[in-house]
Design a protein around this motif. Structure first.
Motif, PDB file in Angstrom:
ATOM      1  N   ASP A 197       0.858  -1.185   0.000  1.00 44.68           N
ATOM      2  CA  ASP A 197       0.000   0.000   0.000  1.00 44.68           C
ATOM      3  C   ASP A 197       0.894   1.236   0.000  1.00 44.68           C
ATOM      4  OD1 ASP A 197      -2.649  -1.344   0.415  1.00 44.68           O
ATOM      5  OD2 ASP A 197      -1.669  -1.981   2.273  1.00 44.68           O
TER       6      ASP A 197
ATOM      7  N   ASP B  76      -7.561   4.152  -4.342  1.00 43.60           N
ATOM      8  CA  ASP B  76      -8.054   3.938  -2.974  1.00 43.60           C
ATOM      9  C   ASP B  76      -7.010   4.345  -1.945  1.00 43.60           C
ATOM     10  OD1 ASP B  76     -10.461   3.042  -3.906  1.00 43.60           O
ATOM     11  OD2 ASP B  76      -9.988   0.906  -3.703  1.00 43.60           O
ATOM     12  N   ASP B  77      -5.726   4.086  -2.254  1.00 44.37           N
ATOM     13  CA  ASP B  77      -4.642   4.513  -1.356  1.00 44.37           C
ATOM     14  C   ASP B  77      -4.642   6.027  -1.210  1.00 44.37           C
ATOM     15  OD1 ASP B  77      -3.242   2.020  -0.803  1.00 44.37           O
ATOM     16  OD2 ASP B  77      -2.679   2.027  -2.908  1.00 44.37           O
TER      17      ASP B  77
ATOM     18  N   ARG C 211      -7.058   8.139  -1.772  1.00 41.86           N
ATOM     19  CA  ARG C 211      -8.264   8.575  -1.058  1.00 41.86           C
ATOM     20  C   ARG C 211      -8.100   8.364   0.447  1.00 41.86           C
ATOM     21  NH1 ARG C 211     -11.292   5.658  -3.798  1.00 41.86           N
ATOM     22  NH2 ARG C 211     -11.718   7.163  -5.452  1.00 41.86           N
ATOM     23  N   LEU C 212      -7.560   7.203   0.835  1.00 40.04           N
ATOM     24  CA  LEU C 212      -7.372   6.899   2.255  1.00 40.04           C
ATOM     25  C   LEU C 212      -6.400   7.876   2.897  1.00 40.04           C
ATOM     26  CD1 LEU C 212      -7.624   5.079   4.779  1.00 40.04           C
ATOM     27  CD2 LEU C 212      -5.750   3.697   3.842  1.00 40.04           C
TER      28      LEU C 212
ATOM     29  N   GLN D 166      -9.368   4.908 -15.722  1.00 37.78           N
ATOM     30  CA  GLN D 166      -8.941   4.714 -14.325  1.00 37.78           C
ATOM     31  C   GLN D 166      -7.532   5.267 -14.125  1.00 37.78           C
ATOM     32  OE1 GLN D 166      -9.498   0.467 -14.063  1.00 37.78           O
ATOM     33  NE2 GLN D 166     -11.513   0.658 -13.069  1.00 37.78           N
TER      34      GLN D 166
ATOM     35  N   ARG E 284      -6.492   8.333 -11.659  1.00 34.42           N
ATOM     36  CA  ARG E 284      -5.461   8.114 -10.640  1.00 34.42           C
ATOM     37  C   ARG E 284      -4.333   9.136 -10.783  1.00 34.42           C
ATOM     38  NH1 ARG E 284      -2.939   4.138 -12.453  1.00 34.42           N
ATOM     39  NH2 ARG E 284      -1.069   5.391 -12.800  1.00 34.42           N
TER      40      ARG E 284
ATOM     41  N   GLY F 296     -16.284  11.117   0.014  1.00 35.64           N
ATOM     42  CA  GLY F 296     -15.206  10.743  -0.898  1.00 35.64           C
ATOM     43  C   GLY F 296     -15.422  11.150  -2.336  1.00 35.64           C
TER      44      GLY F 296
END
Length: 678
Positions: free
Chosen positions: A303, A334-335, A337-338, A461, A465, A481
């Motif tokens: 990650d 997703d990384d 965003r987290l 995608q 990104r 989000g």
């Protein structure tokens, strides 16, 4: 007291200092307050260990991890240096041994954890033992800006004032804010002698890859490096355990490590990692700070790390012996965003959150870089570098395209839907996919519906990104989000600026060829040397690298020394290790143990050893006198060693040293042998 260069050679077995070491050692040894920012694996420990042997008194080393302290103490003792640690992990016998050494005045370095400074008795104890120097390892822990803040480090400044002794602080990563806080907290704002030694680790190969079945990507990377020690960093505790099990099932030696484990279980993993060859630890960032194992051959991130400093610190645990090492970092939307959400939901003040976003942006810029990774990384730390030839982008330059139009289409879709949706729904709009969700909201009627049909879903995608990576869009926690446009994107939307993107390589994880440590010809010998090292380490109950690290064994395999004198010239073979292990490894290399007298073994690697050999030959020639018929006579090995070391220059001096009987037979020949040295 011995000089730094002599201690480097005789105690630690190195012929030359690494860049910057000598000047730092001189500054610390002369009693100046010092702050040294050095690259991971750059030899920080020697910069306080050598001054500790040059100065009077005990050097107190404040270090954040028990495992690190224990490893450094074992390594120092293996090199013949009196060192000890007072930690909560000590047995009663270990603590007693340390106190006895302190009371007897033998101990040169005492390692303690910062938490010990909280005990009221600590200051009195440190005053009593005669501290001459304080060394602080991982000094960035004192800073609220640093990524490993430890509140107990704040007491170190008080300790320095109370003991009134010089302090030397060391860290591998410290940006301007962190350096300023270190100076304020440890040195009362009075600038110490500061050394910024650079951040380049040229032996580490860097690679990034977009996530596409990340478990399979990590498994493939590990499979290509089976039998090599490695670390896999994961973002969650659960992932460390599932990935460790997968690696075990695939035949690797692997275990998990995270902060939720019992302390004893964590200690077992730390001990295994230090002592076992080829173990993979799958861990959260709870594992690693202070890891001093020199032969970690690879580090993978399953990650995205939290910041560019965290990334640098974590990959820096590979290849600390200077031999080739490899890294792979996986990342996805997703990384990103987290990490954004963690920053926004944190309790830090606004200026700190802004700085944390900036650090994340720098890491994302490295992940989405179009040119040499190393040059990009070093620019962040204020250094210039030419393309390195040792990263995935130098190996295979990426295919790029003018992404301005695609980005403007994506931004238009975001704005026309009220900045209320994630990338999945936006991609459906751009590709003209009339899902139920699209139809329910009437988004098939938008001007942007279907304008991106020239690119498939996977391509879009990659665009989204990279837009997140370039900080053109961010997830908004207030909108669950949903992606919102940043100010950075406005010039692109208005047609004032363009943007270049990579063709997404999401279906290709870079797999640089595993760099062989030695040639095919030397590989069998290196394996045999590692087996000998493992056996000696297990017998002594120490980690394998305490005997010799990989780089030392590689040099042995490549140069194949035939005598102990030649062995002494191998980097990392100090006098104590040569005496203890030299003959064992020489036997592996030559196939037969060299019959060396213990007295001669102690002289190995020095000019006195060569003189001793000539004296032995001269004695053998005259064992029965010049005629060969006299009664046999020979000096003891200790007496020959004394002649070799003291080197008398006249017949009278030789007679005083040997005595009349030995001088009559050997004096002239010994003087001739000594003169050959001049």
């Amino acid at each position: 007291m011995s000089g730094a260069a002599t201690l480097l050679r005789d105690v630690f077995g190195f012929d030359a200092f690494r860049p910057g070491q000598e000047e730092i050692i001189h500054t610390v040894a002369t009693g100046c307050n010092t702050l040294a920012i050095m690259p991971t694996g750059g030899g920080k420990s020697l910069c306080f260990q050598i001054p500790a042997l040059m100065r009077e008194g005990v050097t107190v080393v404040i270090s954040p991890l028990i495992a690190l302290m224990r490893d450094q103490v074992r390594a120092l003792r293996a090199a013949g240096v009196e060192a000890g640690a007072l930690t909560s992990g000590n047995t009663e016998e270990e603590t007693t041994e340390v106190w006895q050494a302190l009371e007897a005045g033998r101990l040169r370095l005492l390692y303690i954890a910062p938490e010990r400074l909280a005990a009221g008795s600590s200051l009195g104890m440190l005053r009593r033992i005669g501290v001459g120097l304080i060394a602080v390892d991982e000094a960035h822990c004192v800073s609220q800006w640093g990524h490993d803040f430890r509140p107990d480090y704040l007491r170190i400044g008080e300790l320095r004032r109370a003991l009134n002794v010089p302090l030397a602080a060391f860290t591998a990563t410290a940006d301007a804010e962190t350096r300023d806080e270190i100076v304020e907290k440890l040195f009362d704002g009075q600038p110490p002698q500061t050394f910024l030694q650079g951040f380049d680790r040229p032996n580490i190969h860097m690679a990034f890859a977009a996530k596409d079945n990340p478990r399979a990507q990590i498994m493939a990377f590990a499979a290509a490096r089976k039998g090599q020690s490695g670390i896999v960093y994961c973002g969650t505790r659960a992932k460390t355990e599932t990935l460790a099990r997968a690696l075990l099932d695939a035949g690797h030696s692997a275990c998990a490590y995270h902060g939720g484990m019992e302390a004893e279980a964590r200690r077992i993993v730390e001990g295994r990692f230090s002592s076992e060859d080829g173990l993979i630890v799958v861990a959260t960032v709870a594992f690693g700070m202070g890891v001093d194992k020199p032969d970690i051959r690879w580090v993978a991130h399953a990650d995205l790390p939290k910041s560019i400093e965290g990334y640098y610190q974590e990959i820096g645990r590979a290849g600390r012996d200077g031999a080739p090492a490899e890294t792979l970092t996986l990342f996805g939307p997703d990384d990103i965003r987290l990490r954004r959400t963690q920053i926004d939901e944190g309790l830090a003040p606004p200026e700190r959150r802004m700085a944390d976003h900036g650090r994340l942006n720098a890491l994302l810029g490295l992940a989405e870089a179009l040119e040499c990774r190393r040059a990009t990384l070093l620019r962040y730390f204020g250094e210039q570098a030419t393309p390195c030839g040792n990263c995935d982008l130098c190996d295979t330059p990426p295919e790029t395209f003018d992404g301005t139009e695609a980005v403007r289409k994506a931004l238009s879709a975001i704005l026309r839907t009220g900045e209320s949706f994630g990338s999945g729904h936006l991609i459906d709009i751009l590709t003209g996919t009339a899902t139920d969700k699209v139809r329910q909201r009437g988004h098939e009627a938008l001007p942007t519906f279907g304008v991106g049909r020239d690119m498939d879903k996977r391509g879009w995608q990659g665009v989204f990104r990279q837009m997140m990576g370039h900080d053109l869009i961010r997830p908004d926690r207030e909108r669950h989000g949903a992606l919102v446009m940043t100010e950075t994107a406005r010039p692109i939307l208005r047609g004032e600026e363009g943007v270049t993107l990579r063709r997404d390589t999401i279906d290709h994880t870079p797999r640089p060829a595993v760099r062989a440590l030695v040639s095919d010809e030397d590989a069998p010998l290196l394996s045999a040397l590692k087996a000998k090292r493992r056996a000696l380490a297990e017998a002594a109950g120490v980690p394998a690298y305490i005997v010799f690290n990989d780089r030392t064994l590689i040099e042995m395999a490549e140069t194949r020394p035939e005598t102990l004198d030649q062995m002494a010239r191998i980097s990392g073979v100090g006098a104590k290790k040569l005496e203890r292990f030299g003959a064992e490894f020489l036997e592996v290399i030559t196939g037969a143990r060299e019959p060396v007298h213990p007295t001669r073994r102690k002289l190995a690697g020095s000019t006195a050893g060569e003189v001793y050999d000539r004296l032995m030959q001269a004695q053998a020639d005259l064992n029965r006198g010049e005629t060969g018929i006299d009664r046999p006579l020979s000096c003891s090995s200790a007496l020959l060693a004394k002649v070799a070391s003291q080197r008398p220059r006249t017949a009278q001096e030789m007679q005083r040293l040997l005595g009349e009987k030995y001088a009559d037979r050997f004096g002239a020949a010994f003087l001739a042998a000594l003169h050959l040295q001049e």
